[in-house]
Scaffold this motif. Structure first.
Motif, PDB file in Angstrom:
ATOM      1  N   THR A 174      62.300  54.339  29.650  1.00 15.18           N
ATOM      2  CA  THR A 174      63.181  53.820  28.510  1.00 15.18           C
ATOM      3  C   THR A 174      62.265  53.901  27.123  1.00 15.18           C
ATOM      4  O   THR A 174      60.917  53.670  27.401  1.00 15.18           O
ATOM      5  N   ASN A 175      62.807  54.061  25.946  1.00 10.80           N
ATOM      6  CA  ASN A 175      62.036  53.692  24.857  1.00 10.80           C
ATOM      7  C   ASN A 175      62.505  52.396  24.424  1.00 10.80           C
ATOM      8  O   ASN A 175      61.794  51.961  23.193  1.00 10.80           O
ATOM      9  N   ASP A 176      63.087  51.402  24.943  1.00  8.40           N
ATOM     10  CA  ASP A 176      63.735  50.248  24.376  1.00  8.40           C
ATOM     11  C   ASP A 176      62.747  49.198  24.746  1.00  8.40           C
ATOM     12  O   ASP A 176      62.714  48.453  25.945  1.00  8.40           O
ATOM     13  N   VAL A 177      61.430  49.387  24.217  1.00  4.13           N
ATOM     14  CA  VAL A 177      60.466  48.346  24.233  1.00  4.13           C
ATOM     15  C   VAL A 177      60.066  47.345  22.734  1.00  4.13           C
ATOM     16  O   VAL A 177      60.309  48.399  21.686  1.00  4.13           O
ATOM     17  N   SER A 178      59.791  46.188  23.066  1.00  4.90           N
ATOM     18  CA  SER A 178      59.766  45.719  21.756  1.00  4.90           C
ATOM     19  C   SER A 178      58.323  44.784  21.927  1.00  4.90           C
ATOM     20  O   SER A 178      58.034  44.588  23.228  1.00  4.90           O
ATOM     21  N   GLY A 179      57.568  44.452  20.863  1.00  2.20           N
ATOM     22  CA  GLY A 179      56.459  43.555  21.019  1.00  2.20           C
ATOM     23  C   GLY A 179      55.478  43.559  19.883  1.00  2.20           C
ATOM     24  O   GLY A 179      55.951  44.235  18.824  1.00  2.20           O
ATOM     25  N   SER A 180      54.523  42.937  20.025  1.00  2.44           N
ATOM     26  CA  SER A 180      53.378  42.516  18.824  1.00  2.44           C
ATOM     27  C   SER A 180      52.314  42.253  19.286  1.00  2.44           C
ATOM     28  O   SER A 180      52.030  41.811  20.609  1.00  2.44           O
ATOM     29  N   LEU A 181      51.310  42.534  18.665  1.00  2.22           N
ATOM     30  CA  LEU A 181      49.928  42.059  18.744  1.00  2.22           C
ATOM     31  C   LEU A 181      49.038  41.685  17.270  1.00  2.22           C
ATOM     32  O   LEU A 181      49.442  42.130  16.181  1.00  2.22           O
ATOM     33  N   HIS A 182      47.992  40.687  17.715  1.00  4.16           N
ATOM     34  CA  HIS A 182      47.140  40.206  16.507  1.00  4.16           C
ATOM     35  C   HIS A 182      45.724  40.589  16.683  1.00  4.16           C
ATOM     36  O   HIS A 182      45.401  40.482  18.105  1.00  4.16           O
ATOM     37  N   ILE A 183      45.094  41.171  15.875  1.00  2.00           N
ATOM     38  CA  ILE A 183      43.847  41.323  15.909  1.00  2.00           C
ATOM     39  C   ILE A 183      43.040  40.904  14.803  1.00  2.00           C
ATOM     40  O   ILE A 183      43.194  40.535  13.796  1.00  2.00           O
ATOM     41  N   ASP A 184      41.855  39.993  15.446  1.00  2.00           N
ATOM     42  CA  ASP A 184      40.691  39.294  14.494  1.00  2.00           C
ATOM     43  C   ASP A 184      39.668  40.007  14.783  1.00  2.00           C
ATOM     44  O   ASP A 184      39.009  40.167  15.852  1.00  2.00           O
ATOM     45  N   ALA A 185      39.031  40.895  13.418  1.00  2.00           N
ATOM     46  CA  ALA A 185      38.017  41.688  13.553  1.00  2.00           C
ATOM     47  C   ALA A 185      38.252  42.755  14.389  1.00  2.00           C
ATOM     48  O   ALA A 185      39.140  43.435  14.480  1.00  2.00           O
ATOM     49  N   LEU A 186      37.398  42.876  15.826  1.00  2.00           N
ATOM     50  CA  LEU A 186      37.813  43.733  16.839  1.00  2.00           C
ATOM     51  C   LEU A 186      38.404  42.955  18.085  1.00  2.00           C
ATOM     52  O   LEU A 186      38.404  43.634  19.098  1.00  2.00           O
ATOM     53  N   ILE A 212      41.639  41.377  20.157  1.00  2.00           N
ATOM     54  CA  ILE A 212      43.134  41.083  20.284  1.00  2.00           C
ATOM     55  C   ILE A 212      43.013  39.628  20.850  1.00  2.00           C
ATOM     56  O   ILE A 212      42.645  39.401  21.816  1.00  2.00           O
ATOM     57  N   THR A 213      43.784  38.762  19.955  1.00  2.00           N
ATOM     58  CA  THR A 213      43.848  37.567  20.129  1.00  2.00           C
ATOM     59  C   THR A 213      45.339  37.150  20.895  1.00  2.00           C
ATOM     60  O   THR A 213      45.389  36.115  21.495  1.00  2.00           O
ATOM     61  N   SER A 214      46.382  37.876  20.602  1.00  2.00           N
ATOM     62  CA  SER A 214      47.642  37.577  21.195  1.00  2.00           C
ATOM     63  C   SER A 214      48.176  39.106  21.292  1.00  2.00           C
ATOM     64  O   SER A 214      48.013  39.964  20.606  1.00  2.00           O
ATOM     65  N   ALA A 215      49.037  39.025  22.280  1.00  2.00           N
ATOM     66  CA  ALA A 215      49.799  40.276  22.761  1.00  2.00           C
ATOM     67  C   ALA A 215      51.098  39.979  23.473  1.00  2.00           C
ATOM     68  O   ALA A 215      50.973  39.240  24.537  1.00  2.00           O
TER      69      ALA A 215
END
Length: 288
Positions: free
Chosen positions: A149-161, A163-166
């Motif tokens: 499926t292509n029905d995928v959602s999500g996000s991530l946050h990066i500080d410098a190098l 990934i602090t959340s995903a």
């Protein structure tokens, strides 16, 4: 003689039937996931280019002040011996030269901080592909069944190098093999009751360097994975690179059905089984 023919036909159907059936099913399987699949679906803006600050040019040193040169008194003209020469005025002392001042040192340059070009928020973009896959065995014949499926959602946050959340969410109701197995596997996963598989990062991930096109890095990830309503902590490796100003990730999460209370559709059939079940992810992130 007739019964011999019947037995041979039944044997042929029992062995050849599953072989033909399973291989007809596997003909629907998509090709393996590849980062190149994301190159033509980029929708996000380019990453900002951070230019290093140019050092300031110190002001040119001032030359020392010129030293004035005293003028010599005009030469004296001889006169007759009988003429009394006029008194000669004393020669004034030359003025002291102006003190020479050393040029001031250039101002110290402030340290230049180069921002990370990948820092900030990113969102799942077009071309992202999620799959479940399993080895399906029937009467000794095994084939790989893949739903996607292509029905995928999500996000991530990066500080410098880092990934602090995903977060990721996959709509399992749309993860189909487009074959006769779809009803059985939807029943197995109870997608009407548990329509979503999720992953939430629980430990920061630091890139060894800024992802670059053509350079693939292997990075471990740890988080909470949920499928069939059951959540477990998982650790797996994923690959990452840059594809057309996008952050791209590729990973495989092994799934033991018994860990997630999943009953295989052939659990009551001693002549069939499933194994090597995985969730496969090919994810493109565009800058938010």
């Amino acid at each position: 003689m007739t019964w011999v023919v019947v037995v041979l036909v039944l044997i042929g159907l029992g062995v050849g039937g599953p072989y033909v059936y399973l291989h007809m099913v596997s003909a629907h399987n998509p090709p393996a996931q590849s980062f190149s699949d994301l190159a033509t679906t980029s929708t996000g803006p380019a990453k900002p280019t951070v230019m290093p600050a140019e050092p300031s040019t110190p002001a040119a040193a001032l030359p020392p002040a010129a030293t004035s040169t005293p003028q010599s008194a005009p030469p004296t003209t001889d006169v007759a011996l009988t003429t009394t020469p006029p008194p000669v005025a004393p020669t004034p002392a030359p003025p002291a030269p102006a003190p020479t001042t050393a040029p001031a040192p250039p101002p110290a340059l402030a340290p230049t901080t180069v921002a990370s070009p990948i820092a900030g928020d990113w969102t799942v973009g077009a071309g992202t592909d999620a799959r479940w896959s399993t080895d399906d065995t029937l009467l000794g014949q095994t084939t790989r069944i893949i739903g996607r499926t292509n029905d995928v959602s999500g996000s991530l946050h990066i500080d410098a190098l880092t990934i602090t959340s995903a977060q990721l969410a996959v709509n399992m109701q749309t993860a189909l093999c487009n074959c006769m197995h779809d009803p059985a596997y939807n029943e197995m996963l109870e997608t009407s009751k548990f329509p979503t598989a999720k992953f939430t990062l629980t430990a920061p991930i630091t890139f060894p360097s800024v992802p670059a096109a053509g350079a693939i890095s292997d990075v471990p990830a740890t988080g909470e994975f949920t499928i069939h309503g059951v959540t477990r902590t998982v650790t797996f490796d994923f690959q990452t690179t840059e594809v057309g100003n996008r952050l791209a990730f590729k990973a495989t999460i092994p799934v033991d059905p018994s860990d997630y209370a999943i009953q295989p559709p052939v659990s009551n059939n001693p002549m069939g089984s499933i194994g090597n079940t995985d969730i496969e992810l090919l994810i493109a992130f565009d800058r938010s």
